[in-house]
Design a protein around this motif. Structure first.
Motif, PDB file in Angstrom:
ATOM      1  N   GLN A  96      45.862  45.728  33.055  1.00 14.02           N
ATOM      2  CA  GLN A  96      44.456  45.412  33.291  1.00 14.02           C
ATOM      3  C   GLN A  96      43.930  46.151  34.517  1.00 14.02           C
ATOM      4  OE1 GLN A  96      43.750  41.185  33.425  1.00 14.02           O
ATOM      5  NE2 GLN A  96      44.154  40.913  31.239  1.00 14.02           N
ATOM      6  N   MET A  97      44.760  46.278  35.551  1.00 14.58           N
ATOM      7  CA  MET A  97      44.331  46.988  36.753  1.00 14.58           C
ATOM      8  C   MET A  97      43.971  48.435  36.445  1.00 14.58           C
ATOM      9  SD  MET A  97      47.223  45.440  39.349  1.00 14.58           S
ATOM     10  CE  MET A  97      46.647  46.230  40.846  1.00 14.58           C
ATOM     11  N   CYS A  98      44.765  49.061  35.572  1.00 15.82           N
ATOM     12  CA  CYS A  98      44.538  50.469  35.236  1.00 15.82           C
ATOM     13  C   CYS A  98      43.425  50.666  34.220  1.00 15.82           C
ATOM     14  CB  CYS A  98      45.845  51.095  34.730  1.00 15.82           C
ATOM     15  SG  CYS A  98      47.118  51.230  36.011  1.00 15.82           S
ATOM     16  N   GLN A  99      42.762  49.575  33.834  1.00 15.48           N
ATOM     17  CA  GLN A  99      41.629  49.674  32.918  1.00 15.48           C
ATOM     18  C   GLN A  99      40.332  49.198  33.562  1.00 15.48           C
ATOM     19  OE1 GLN A  99      42.865  47.531  29.426  1.00 15.48           O
ATOM     20  NE2 GLN A  99      44.493  48.968  28.949  1.00 15.48           N
ATOM     21  N   MET A 100      40.387  48.917  34.862  1.00 11.36           N
ATOM     22  CA  MET A 100      39.180  48.509  35.582  1.00 11.36           C
ATOM     23  C   MET A 100      38.597  49.718  36.308  1.00 11.36           C
ATOM     24  SD  MET A 100      36.883  46.368  36.467  1.00 11.36           S
ATOM     25  CE  MET A 100      37.428  44.677  36.149  1.00 11.36           C
ATOM     26  N   THR A 101      37.356  50.034  36.024  1.00  8.91           N
ATOM     27  CA  THR A 101      36.657  51.146  36.663  1.00  8.91           C
ATOM     28  C   THR A 101      35.455  50.607  37.430  1.00  8.91           C
ATOM     29  OG1 THR A 101      35.072  51.609  34.900  1.00  8.91           O
ATOM     30  CG2 THR A 101      37.286  52.532  34.645  1.00  8.91           C
ATOM     31  N   ARG A 102      34.814  51.482  38.180  1.00  6.83           N
ATOM     32  CA  ARG A 102      33.598  51.067  38.896  1.00  6.83           C
ATOM     33  C   ARG A 102      32.479  50.704  37.929  1.00  6.83           C
ATOM     34  NH1 ARG A 102      36.185  54.585  42.171  1.00  6.83           N
ATOM     35  NH2 ARG A 102      36.327  53.993  44.376  1.00  6.83           N
ATOM     36  N   ALA A 103      32.572  51.222  36.716  1.00  9.03           N
ATOM     37  CA  ALA A 103      31.559  50.894  35.695  1.00  9.03           C
ATOM     38  C   ALA A 103      31.887  49.609  34.951  1.00  9.03           C
ATOM     39  CB  ALA A 103      31.427  52.044  34.706  1.00  9.03           C
ATOM     40  N   GLY A 104      33.041  49.020  35.230  1.00  9.32           N
ATOM     41  CA  GLY A 104      33.434  47.788  34.554  1.00  9.32           C
ATOM     42  C   GLY A 104      34.787  47.901  33.888  1.00  9.32           C
ATOM     43  N   GLU A 145      58.067  54.676  29.668  1.00  6.27           N
ATOM     44  CA  GLU A 145      59.198  55.595  29.640  1.00  6.27           C
ATOM     45  C   GLU A 145      60.421  55.035  28.925  1.00  6.27           C
ATOM     46  OE1 GLU A 145      59.012  58.711  30.780  1.00  6.27           O
ATOM     47  OE2 GLU A 145      56.915  58.388  31.335  1.00  6.27           O
ATOM     48  N   LEU A 146      60.564  53.712  28.850  1.00  5.99           N
ATOM     49  CA  LEU A 146      61.730  53.102  28.198  1.00  5.99           C
ATOM     50  C   LEU A 146      61.373  52.476  26.850  1.00  5.99           C
ATOM     51  CD1 LEU A 146      63.415  51.383  31.277  1.00  5.99           C
ATOM     52  CD2 LEU A 146      63.949  53.608  30.261  1.00  5.99           C
ATOM     53  N   ASP A 147      60.229  51.815  26.784  1.00  2.00           N
ATOM     54  CA  ASP A 147      59.850  51.146  25.541  1.00  2.00           C
ATOM     55  C   ASP A 147      59.005  52.028  24.635  1.00  2.00           C
ATOM     56  OD1 ASP A 147      61.171  48.876  26.398  1.00  2.00           O
ATOM     57  OD2 ASP A 147      59.396  48.053  27.377  1.00  2.00           O
ATOM     58  N   GLY A 148      58.566  53.171  25.143  1.00  3.04           N
ATOM     59  CA  GLY A 148      57.780  54.091  24.322  1.00  3.04           C
ATOM     60  C   GLY A 148      56.406  53.562  23.978  1.00  3.04           C
ATOM     61  N   GLU A 149      55.847  52.700  24.823  1.00  6.89           N
ATOM     62  CA  GLU A 149      54.522  52.151  24.555  1.00  6.89           C
ATOM     63  C   GLU A 149      53.445  53.108  25.055  1.00  6.89           C
ATOM     64  OE1 GLU A 149      53.709  48.128  25.647  1.00  6.89           O
ATOM     65  OE2 GLU A 149      55.803  47.530  25.467  1.00  6.89           O
ATOM     66  N   LEU A 150      52.346  53.153  24.332  1.00  7.51           N
ATOM     67  CA  LEU A 150      51.200  53.950  24.743  1.00  7.51           C
ATOM     68  C   LEU A 150      50.312  53.056  25.596  1.00  7.51           C
ATOM     69  CD1 LEU A 150      49.755  56.714  24.378  1.00  7.51           C
ATOM     70  CD2 LEU A 150      48.436  55.618  22.564  1.00  7.51           C
ATOM     71  N   LEU A 151      50.293  53.326  26.890  1.00  9.70           N
ATOM     72  CA  LEU A 151      49.517  52.521  27.824  1.00  9.70           C
ATOM     73  C   LEU A 151      48.265  53.288  28.240  1.00  9.70           C
ATOM     74  CD1 LEU A 151      52.432  51.230  30.070  1.00  9.70           C
ATOM     75  CD2 LEU A 151      51.430  50.134  28.061  1.00  9.70           C
ATOM     76  N   TRP A 152      47.165  52.626  28.096  1.00  7.00           N
ATOM     77  CA  TRP A 152      45.889  53.271  28.368  1.00  7.00           C
ATOM     78  C   TRP A 152      45.543  53.142  29.839  1.00  7.00           C
ATOM     79  CZ3 TRP A 152      40.555  50.916  26.928  1.00  7.00           C
ATOM     80  CH2 TRP A 152      39.549  51.810  27.262  1.00  7.00           C
ATOM     81  N   GLU A 153      45.211  54.251  30.457  1.00  6.27           N
ATOM     82  CA  GLU A 153      44.715  54.288  31.835  1.00  6.27           C
ATOM     83  C   GLU A 153      43.304  54.836  31.766  1.00  6.27           C
ATOM     84  OE1 GLU A 153      46.228  56.748  35.578  1.00  6.27           O
ATOM     85  OE2 GLU A 153      47.654  55.219  34.896  1.00  6.27           O
ATOM     86  N   SER A 158      38.914  39.884  28.418  1.00  4.73           N
ATOM     87  CA  SER A 158      38.555  39.675  29.821  1.00  4.73           C
ATOM     88  C   SER A 158      39.726  40.039  30.726  1.00  4.73           C
ATOM     89  CB  SER A 158      38.175  38.206  30.035  1.00  4.73           C
ATOM     90  OG  SER A 158      37.983  37.937  31.405  1.00  4.73           O
ATOM     91  N   PRO A 159      39.455  40.638  31.894  1.00  3.79           N
ATOM     92  CA  PRO A 159      40.540  40.969  32.828  1.00  3.79           C
ATOM     93  C   PRO A 159      40.969  39.741  33.636  1.00  3.79           C
ATOM     94  CG  PRO A 159      38.457  41.653  33.771  1.00  3.79           C
ATOM     95  CD  PRO A 159      38.149  41.107  32.389  1.00  3.79           C
ATOM     96  N   ASP A 160      41.448  38.723  32.941  1.00  3.37           N
ATOM     97  CA  ASP A 160      41.732  37.437  33.548  1.00  3.37           C
ATOM     98  C   ASP A 160      42.820  37.508  34.628  1.00  3.37           C
ATOM     99  OD1 ASP A 160      43.970  37.674  31.531  1.00  3.37           O
ATOM    100  OD2 ASP A 160      42.284  37.188  30.218  1.00  3.37           O
ATOM    101  N   ARG A 161      43.876  38.271  34.359  1.00  2.00           N
ATOM    102  CA  ARG A 161      44.961  38.403  35.334  1.00  2.00           C
ATOM    103  C   ARG A 161      44.466  39.138  36.578  1.00  2.00           C
ATOM    104  NH1 ARG A 161      49.963  37.878  32.100  1.00  2.00           N
ATOM    105  NH2 ARG A 161      49.320  37.661  29.931  1.00  2.00           N
ATOM    106  N   LEU A 162      43.697  40.199  36.351  1.00  2.00           N
ATOM    107  CA  LEU A 162      43.154  40.964  37.470  1.00  2.00           C
ATOM    108  C   LEU A 162      42.192  40.110  38.295  1.00  2.00           C
ATOM    109  CD1 LEU A 162      42.601  43.470  39.121  1.00  2.00           C
ATOM    110  CD2 LEU A 162      41.048  44.257  37.319  1.00  2.00           C
ATOM    111  N   ASP A 163      41.360  39.313  37.631  1.00  2.00           N
ATOM    112  CA  ASP A 163      40.450  38.431  38.367  1.00  2.00           C
ATOM    113  C   ASP A 163      41.224  37.496  39.284  1.00  2.00           C
ATOM    114  OD1 ASP A 163      38.124  39.465  37.404  1.00  2.00           O
ATOM    115  OD2 ASP A 163      37.824  37.957  35.853  1.00  2.00           O
ATOM    116  N   ALA A 164      42.311  36.938  38.761  1.00  2.00           N
ATOM    117  CA  ALA A 164      43.126  36.038  39.587  1.00  2.00           C
ATOM    118  C   ALA A 164      43.712  36.789  40.781  1.00  2.00           C
ATOM    119  CB  ALA A 164      44.235  35.421  38.743  1.00  2.00           C
ATOM    120  N   LEU A 165      44.184  38.011  40.549  1.00  2.00           N
ATOM    121  CA  LEU A 165      44.711  38.825  41.649  1.00  2.00           C
ATOM    122  C   LEU A 165      43.638  39.067  42.711  1.00  2.00           C
ATOM    123  CD1 LEU A 165      46.965  40.785  42.785  1.00  2.00           C
ATOM    124  CD2 LEU A 165      45.737  42.584  41.546  1.00  2.00           C
ATOM    125  N   VAL A 166      42.433  39.390  42.274  1.00  2.00           N
ATOM    126  CA  VAL A 166      41.337  39.650  43.214  1.00  2.00           C
ATOM    127  C   VAL A 166      41.037  38.416  44.055  1.00  2.00           C
ATOM    128  CG1 VAL A 166      38.851  40.110  43.339  1.00  2.00           C
ATOM    129  CG2 VAL A 166      40.311  41.520  41.887  1.00  2.00           C
TER     130      VAL A 166
END
Length: 445
Positions: free
Chosen positions: A401-409, A236-244, A415-423
């Motif tokens: 990375q969290m918003c790009q992780m699905t049940r299918a992978g 909303e501020l930086d105008g970046e296109l973020l994929w979910e 690699s979702p390295d940051r998300l893995d560390a969070l998990v």
């Protein structure tokens, strides 16, 4: 050039203007336009202006349309005789695109200002050019007419964006060089992603900051303080296109509802590390995430707070090891947890070379990343995990990375390295203790 001149040179130039030239100056958008508001050169069909809130997108669209329909004089024909405006609804198109502070009526000088015909939902210029107004809620209304130019505003939030966009494309068939402009705060909708990937689309991006001179300073300070470093702020501020990703385990809306301004007193703090397979330039990042927890009562009462993301990119083993140990001491953590599938005992050896007294636990992944992430996502759905709003360094890359992780992978790049560390951190703080708490109680049943 005038903007970069000395005050004396600017004063002399302005004083040398004739009275008519001076009166016309406020209406010469080419003189005042910011770089992202000027049409790009080249043979394009679609110009997509992606910007943060208040970046000047509406003014850009209105001025572009005005430049298409106006000629050298008020009654001289312009490049375009028949054009269209498409907003999310008729009301929004009228109030923002037509009558708004940055809309068409406000941008046109008195002698070129169009007439608004409310019953026919159209603007008529003194030179006879006509611009019709449409609602994206009614794509079928776009069957039949044909235009030389179209301005589409906030397409990324249209509920029926696909249908409205498709119908609009069939109407853009008049004149020698039909063109269209999209002005929108970006959202990673399928239709917008397809438009941006088209070879005949050119893209202009601008953050809210780009239009700072025309915005209240208090507004920028307030929204940056509240949303800086978050996914919502980047969009909303930086105008970046973020994929979910479709079917993602986390969503931006979910995460935005779990912000915390200040962490409560914490019972335990863990630094979790997801080491890269290789180190150095070109390698995956090393995920390093800090999480604290309040452990009181039964498992259903336990809460966690994500305090920081200290991940490092393309780092050697010694560098990511030092970053992990530094995070451990910075937050006075109780334990450092690291995945050892790839490095085995070498991970523990590396970390203890940096700090021999480090409380360390190695963990091994026996299930896929998506399966490990699902129970952690459930904690978020229950509202039992919060994200610290002003986490230094920001949590936006982790949340992406969290918003790009699905049940299918994982649907993102690398690699979702940051998300893995969070998990690993939340598993160590909440899931493993909960299992240990429940196990003896289940045996006694």
């Amino acid at each position: 050039m005038l903007a970069s001149a000395t005050p004396e040179m600017r004063r002399a130039t302005l004083e040398a203007l004739s009275e008519n030239a001076a009166l016309a100056l406020p209406w010469l958008f080419e003189f005042w336009a910011l770089p992202h508001q000027s049409p790009p050169p080249g043979d394009w069909r679609t110009w997509a202006v992606l910007g943060g809130r208040g970046a000047g997108k509406t003014r850009t669209g209105a001025e572009w349309l005005r430049a298409q329909v106006e000629g050298p004089g008020p009654r001289d024909p312009g490049r375009v005789r028949h054009a269209a405006l498409v907003g999310e609804t008729h009301d929004q198109a009228r109030e923002v695109m037509v009558m708004g502070e940055s809309g068409v009526m406000s941008c046109c000088p008195p002698d070129r200002r169009p007439r608004w015909e409310a019953t026919r939902r159209r603007l008529v210029w003194p030179n006879g050019a006509v611009v019709e107004v449409y609602s994206a809620h009614d794509p079928e209304a776009l069957r039949g007419p044909q235009f030389e130019a179209i301005w589409l505003d906030e397409l990324a939030k249209w509920p029926r964006a696909r249908d409205a966009w498709d119908m609009a494309q069939f109407t853009l068939r008049s004149g020698r060089d039909p063109r269209q402009v999209i002005t929108t705060t970006p959202r990673a909708t399928p239709v917008l992603r397809e438009i941006l990937a088209s070879p005949d689309t050119v893209i202009t991006r601008a953050p809210t900051e780009a239009n700072r001179a025309n915005l209240a300073g208090s507004f920028l300070d307030a929204v940056r303080a509240r949303y800086g470093g978050t996914r919502l702020g980047r969009q909303e501020l930086d105008g970046e296109l973020l994929w979910e990703a479709d079917g993602a385990l986390w969503s931006t809306a979910l995460l935005e509802g779990l912000r915390l301004d200040e962490a409560p007193p914490l019972d335990r703090i863990v630094v979790a590390v997801d080491p890269p397979v290789t180190g150095g330039p070109g390698s995956d990042a090393c995920g390093i995430v800090v999480v604290g927890a309040v452990l009181t009562g039964g498992p259903a009462e336990w809460r966690a707070v994500v305090l920081a993301d200290r991940s490092v990119e393309s780092a050697s083993p010694s560098r990511w090891g030092e970053a992990a140990v530094a995070a451990f001491h910075e937050f006075r953590a109780d334990r450092l947890v690291a995945e050892v599938n790839q490095g085995g005992d070498l991970v523990a050896t590396l970390l203890r070379q940096i700090d021999p007294g480090l409380p360390f636990r190695g963990v091994r992944a026996r299930r896929g990343k998506a399966l490990r992430a699902e129970p952690v996502a459930a904690l978020y759905e229950q509202g039992r995990v919060r994200h610290l709003r002003d986490a230094r360094g920001g949590l936006a890359p982790l949340e992406e990375q969290m918003c790009q992780m699905t049940r299918a992978g994982f649907q993102g790049r690398g690699s979702p390295d940051r998300l893995d560390a969070l998990v690993w951190a939340l598993t160590d703080l909440m899931l493993d203790p909960a299992a240990a708490w429940l196990r003896p109680r289940l045996r006694s049943l």
